[in-house]
Design a protein around this motif. Structure first.
Motif, PDB file in Angstrom:
ATOM      1  N   PRO A 151       0.813  -1.220   0.000  1.00  0.00           N
ATOM      2  CA  PRO A 151       0.000   0.000   0.000  1.00  0.00           C
ATOM      3  C   PRO A 151       0.851   1.277   0.000  1.00  0.00           C
ATOM      4  CG  PRO A 151      -0.934  -1.603   1.504  1.00  0.00           C
ATOM      5  CD  PRO A 151       0.387  -2.167   1.044  1.00  0.00           C
ATOM      6  N   SER A 152       1.954   1.284   0.744  1.00  0.00           N
ATOM      7  CA  SER A 152       2.781   2.493   0.779  1.00  0.00           C
ATOM      8  C   SER A 152       3.487   2.730  -0.552  1.00  0.00           C
ATOM      9  CB  SER A 152       3.793   2.431   1.922  1.00  0.00           C
ATOM     10  OG  SER A 152       4.680   1.346   1.751  1.00  0.00           O
ATOM     11  N   ARG A 153       3.911   1.665  -1.202  1.00  0.00           N
ATOM     12  CA  ARG A 153       4.550   1.833  -2.511  1.00  0.00           C
ATOM     13  C   ARG A 153       3.546   2.351  -3.531  1.00  0.00           C
ATOM     14  NH1 ARG A 153       7.466  -2.643  -6.442  1.00  0.00           N
ATOM     15  NH2 ARG A 153       8.083  -1.152  -8.027  1.00  0.00           N
ATOM     16  N   LEU A 154       2.307   1.835  -3.485  1.00  0.00           N
ATOM     17  CA  LEU A 154       1.290   2.318  -4.418  1.00  0.00           C
ATOM     18  C   LEU A 154       0.976   3.784  -4.146  1.00  0.00           C
ATOM     19  CD1 LEU A 154      -0.620   1.811  -6.773  1.00  0.00           C
ATOM     20  CD2 LEU A 154      -2.374   1.254  -5.072  1.00  0.00           C
ATOM     21  N   THR A 155       0.863   4.163  -2.877  1.00  0.00           N
ATOM     22  CA  THR A 155       0.593   5.562  -2.536  1.00  0.00           C
ATOM     23  C   THR A 155       1.671   6.469  -3.122  1.00  0.00           C
ATOM     24  OG1 THR A 155      -0.597   4.956  -0.527  1.00  0.00           O
ATOM     25  CG2 THR A 155       0.316   7.194  -0.620  1.00  0.00           C
ATOM     26  N   TYR A 156       2.925   6.079  -2.977  1.00  0.00           N
ATOM     27  CA  TYR A 156       4.035   6.853  -3.537  1.00  0.00           C
ATOM     28  C   TYR A 156       3.925   6.920  -5.064  1.00  0.00           C
ATOM     29  CZ  TYR A 156       8.704   8.322  -4.824  1.00  0.00           C
ATOM     30  OH  TYR A 156       9.757   9.002  -5.388  1.00  0.00           O
ATOM     31  N   GLN A 157       3.664   5.775  -5.691  1.00  0.00           N
ATOM     32  CA  GLN A 157       3.558   5.713  -7.157  1.00  0.00           C
ATOM     33  C   GLN A 157       2.438   6.610  -7.671  1.00  0.00           C
ATOM     34  OE1 GLN A 157       5.497   3.923  -9.429  1.00  0.00           O
ATOM     35  NE2 GLN A 157       4.327   4.985 -11.003  1.00  0.00           N
ATOM     36  N   ILE A 158       1.266   6.506  -7.060  1.00  0.00           N
ATOM     37  CA  ILE A 158       0.117   7.295  -7.510  1.00  0.00           C
ATOM     38  C   ILE A 158       0.360   8.781  -7.248  1.00  0.00           C
ATOM     39  CG2 ILE A 158      -2.349   7.752  -7.114  1.00  0.00           C
ATOM     40  CD1 ILE A 158      -1.713   5.233  -8.835  1.00  0.00           C
ATOM     41  N   SER A 159       0.967   9.124  -6.129  1.00  0.00           N
ATOM     42  CA  SER A 159       1.278  10.533  -5.845  1.00  0.00           C
ATOM     43  C   SER A 159       2.207  11.102  -6.908  1.00  0.00           C
ATOM     44  CB  SER A 159       1.926  10.679  -4.469  1.00  0.00           C
ATOM     45  OG  SER A 159       1.017  10.337  -3.464  1.00  0.00           O
ATOM     46  N   PRO A 165     -17.155   6.091  -5.319  1.00  0.00           N
ATOM     47  CA  PRO A 165     -18.564   6.486  -5.288  1.00  0.00           C
ATOM     48  C   PRO A 165     -19.410   5.578  -4.390  1.00  0.00           C
ATOM     49  CG  PRO A 165     -17.782   6.330  -7.551  1.00  0.00           C
ATOM     50  CD  PRO A 165     -16.694   5.806  -6.664  1.00  0.00           C
ATOM     51  N   ALA A 166     -19.116   4.281  -4.385  1.00  0.00           N
ATOM     52  CA  ALA A 166     -19.907   3.329  -3.612  1.00  0.00           C
ATOM     53  C   ALA A 166     -19.486   3.267  -2.147  1.00  0.00           C
ATOM     54  CB  ALA A 166     -19.798   1.939  -4.228  1.00  0.00           C
ATOM     55  N   ASP A 167     -18.276   3.668  -1.841  1.00  0.00           N
ATOM     56  CA  ASP A 167     -17.748   3.565  -0.488  1.00  0.00           C
ATOM     57  C   ASP A 167     -16.823   4.754  -0.243  1.00  0.00           C
ATOM     58  OD1 ASP A 167     -16.558   2.931   1.922  1.00  0.00           O
ATOM     59  OD2 ASP A 167     -15.526   1.147   1.187  1.00  0.00           O
ATOM     60  N   ARG A 168     -17.316   5.785   0.374  1.00  0.00           N
ATOM     61  CA  ARG A 168     -16.560   7.031   0.550  1.00  0.00           C
ATOM     62  C   ARG A 168     -15.297   6.857   1.395  1.00  0.00           C
ATOM     63  NH1 ARG A 168     -17.992  10.265  -3.293  1.00  0.00           N
ATOM     64  NH2 ARG A 168     -20.213  10.579  -3.474  1.00  0.00           N
ATOM     65  N   ARG A 169     -15.171   5.726   2.114  1.00  0.00           N
ATOM     66  CA  ARG A 169     -13.963   5.500   2.921  1.00  0.00           C
ATOM     67  C   ARG A 169     -12.781   5.111   2.059  1.00  0.00           C
ATOM     68  NH1 ARG A 169     -15.766   0.945   6.621  1.00  0.00           N
ATOM     69  NH2 ARG A 169     -16.864   0.481   4.721  1.00  0.00           N
ATOM     70  N   GLY A 170     -13.042   4.494   0.917  1.00  0.00           N
ATOM     71  CA  GLY A 170     -11.969   4.054   0.041  1.00  0.00           C
ATOM     72  C   GLY A 170     -11.671   5.085  -1.026  1.00  0.00           C
ATOM     73  N   SER A 171     -10.579   4.867  -1.738  1.00  0.00           N
ATOM     74  CA  SER A 171     -10.262   5.767  -2.849  1.00  0.00           C
ATOM     75  C   SER A 171      -9.885   4.957  -4.072  1.00  0.00           C
ATOM     76  CB  SER A 171      -9.165   6.757  -2.467  1.00  0.00           C
ATOM     77  OG  SER A 171      -8.020   6.094  -2.022  1.00  0.00           O
ATOM     78  N   GLU A 172      -9.993   5.614  -5.205  1.00  0.00           N
ATOM     79  CA  GLU A 172      -9.704   4.993  -6.481  1.00  0.00           C
ATOM     80  C   GLU A 172      -8.661   5.811  -7.230  1.00  0.00           C
ATOM     81  OE1 GLU A 172     -13.932   3.007  -7.766  1.00  0.00           O
ATOM     82  OE2 GLU A 172     -13.651   5.124  -8.213  1.00  0.00           O
ATOM     83  N   ALA A 173      -7.855   5.121  -8.000  1.00  0.00           N
ATOM     84  CA  ALA A 173      -6.975   5.776  -8.956  1.00  0.00           C
ATOM     85  C   ALA A 173      -7.758   5.858 -10.259  1.00  0.00           C
ATOM     86  CB  ALA A 173      -5.693   4.977  -9.150  1.00  0.00           C
ATOM     87  N   VAL A 174      -7.706   7.022 -10.891  1.00  0.00           N
ATOM     88  CA  VAL A 174      -8.485   7.271 -12.106  1.00  0.00           C
ATOM     89  C   VAL A 174      -7.537   7.756 -13.200  1.00  0.00           C
ATOM     90  CG1 VAL A 174     -10.420   8.567 -13.080  1.00  0.00           C
ATOM     91  CG2 VAL A 174     -10.457   7.918 -10.654  1.00  0.00           C
ATOM     92  N   LEU A 175      -7.665   7.176 -14.359  1.00  0.00           N
ATOM     93  CA  LEU A 175      -6.853   7.582 -15.504  1.00  0.00           C
ATOM     94  C   LEU A 175      -7.325   8.946 -15.998  1.00  0.00           C
ATOM     95  CD1 LEU A 175      -4.653   6.655 -17.542  1.00  0.00           C
ATOM     96  CD2 LEU A 175      -6.508   5.673 -18.904  1.00  0.00           C
ATOM     97  N   THR A 176      -6.404   9.858 -16.225  1.00  0.00           N
ATOM     98  CA  THR A 176      -6.740  11.169 -16.778  1.00  0.00           C
ATOM     99  C   THR A 176      -6.567  11.140 -18.291  1.00  0.00           C
ATOM    100  OG1 THR A 176      -4.482  11.995 -16.610  1.00  0.00           O
ATOM    101  CG2 THR A 176      -5.926  12.346 -14.683  1.00  0.00           C
ATOM    102  N   ALA A 177      -7.050  12.175 -18.952  1.00  0.00           N
ATOM    103  CA  ALA A 177      -6.853  12.286 -20.402  1.00  0.00           C
ATOM    104  C   ALA A 177      -5.361  12.338 -20.731  1.00  0.00           C
ATOM    105  CB  ALA A 177      -7.576  13.524 -20.934  1.00  0.00           C
TER     106      ALA A 177
END
Length: 163
Positions: free
Chosen positions: A69-77, A91-103
């Protein structure tokens, strides 16, 4: 003390380690030269591009990348700072987060894919015949299942496959 591997298995192990490290290094160098993306960046972009809505929960993405999880957090940041992905509440669970592809991330992937696939062909696939590709696929599919602790379908009997 643990028993040593038989000579042929030890030779296979060493050949695998050395060749796979050289292959990964070459693919990473080629990818960075063509796109300024790391292999990890590219893999994240591919997984997000293939996901429904081009988004994945962080936990699922970490599992598919085999990242802590910490490596992914660093990567996504890091990728967020470059505008390649966004991080949003689920959207279904406000406690969690999603990575979203941008244009911008999708564009970077589309530009990086042709030279990356050319590198994969040049450094791996073009040197293999069809039987070797099939063998490689079987070996790593089976290994992947075992490492994920999934049953091997070829060993399941009709009574263990479920109804």
């Amino acid at each position: 003390m643990t028993e040593s591997l038989e000579p042929d298995r030890l030779a296979a192990w060493r050949a695998y380690i050395e060749a796979s490290q050289r292959l990964f290094t070459q693919l990473e160098e080629d990818l960075r030269a063509a796109s300024d993306l790391s292999f990890a960046d590219y893999h994240v972009l591919v997984l997000l591009s293939e996901a429904p809505g081009q988004r994945l929960r962080m936990g699922e993405l970490a599992g598919r990348l085999v990242f802590s999880p910490s490596r992914l957090t660093y990567q996504i940041s890091s990728m967020q700072k470059r505008g390649l992905v966004a991080k949003e509440s689920c959207p279904a669970d406000r406690r969690g987060s999603e990575a979203v592809l941008t244009a911008a991330g999708l564009l970077a992937l589309r530009e990086a894919a042709p030279p990356h696939l050319s590198s994969v062909r040049t450094h791996l696939m073009d040197g293999l015949d069809d039987a070797e590709v099939a063998c490689l696929h079987r070996i790593f599919e089976r290994l992947g299942r075992r490492l994920r602790a999934e049953p091997d379908p070829s060993t399941l009997t009709s009574d263990t496959q479920g109804a």
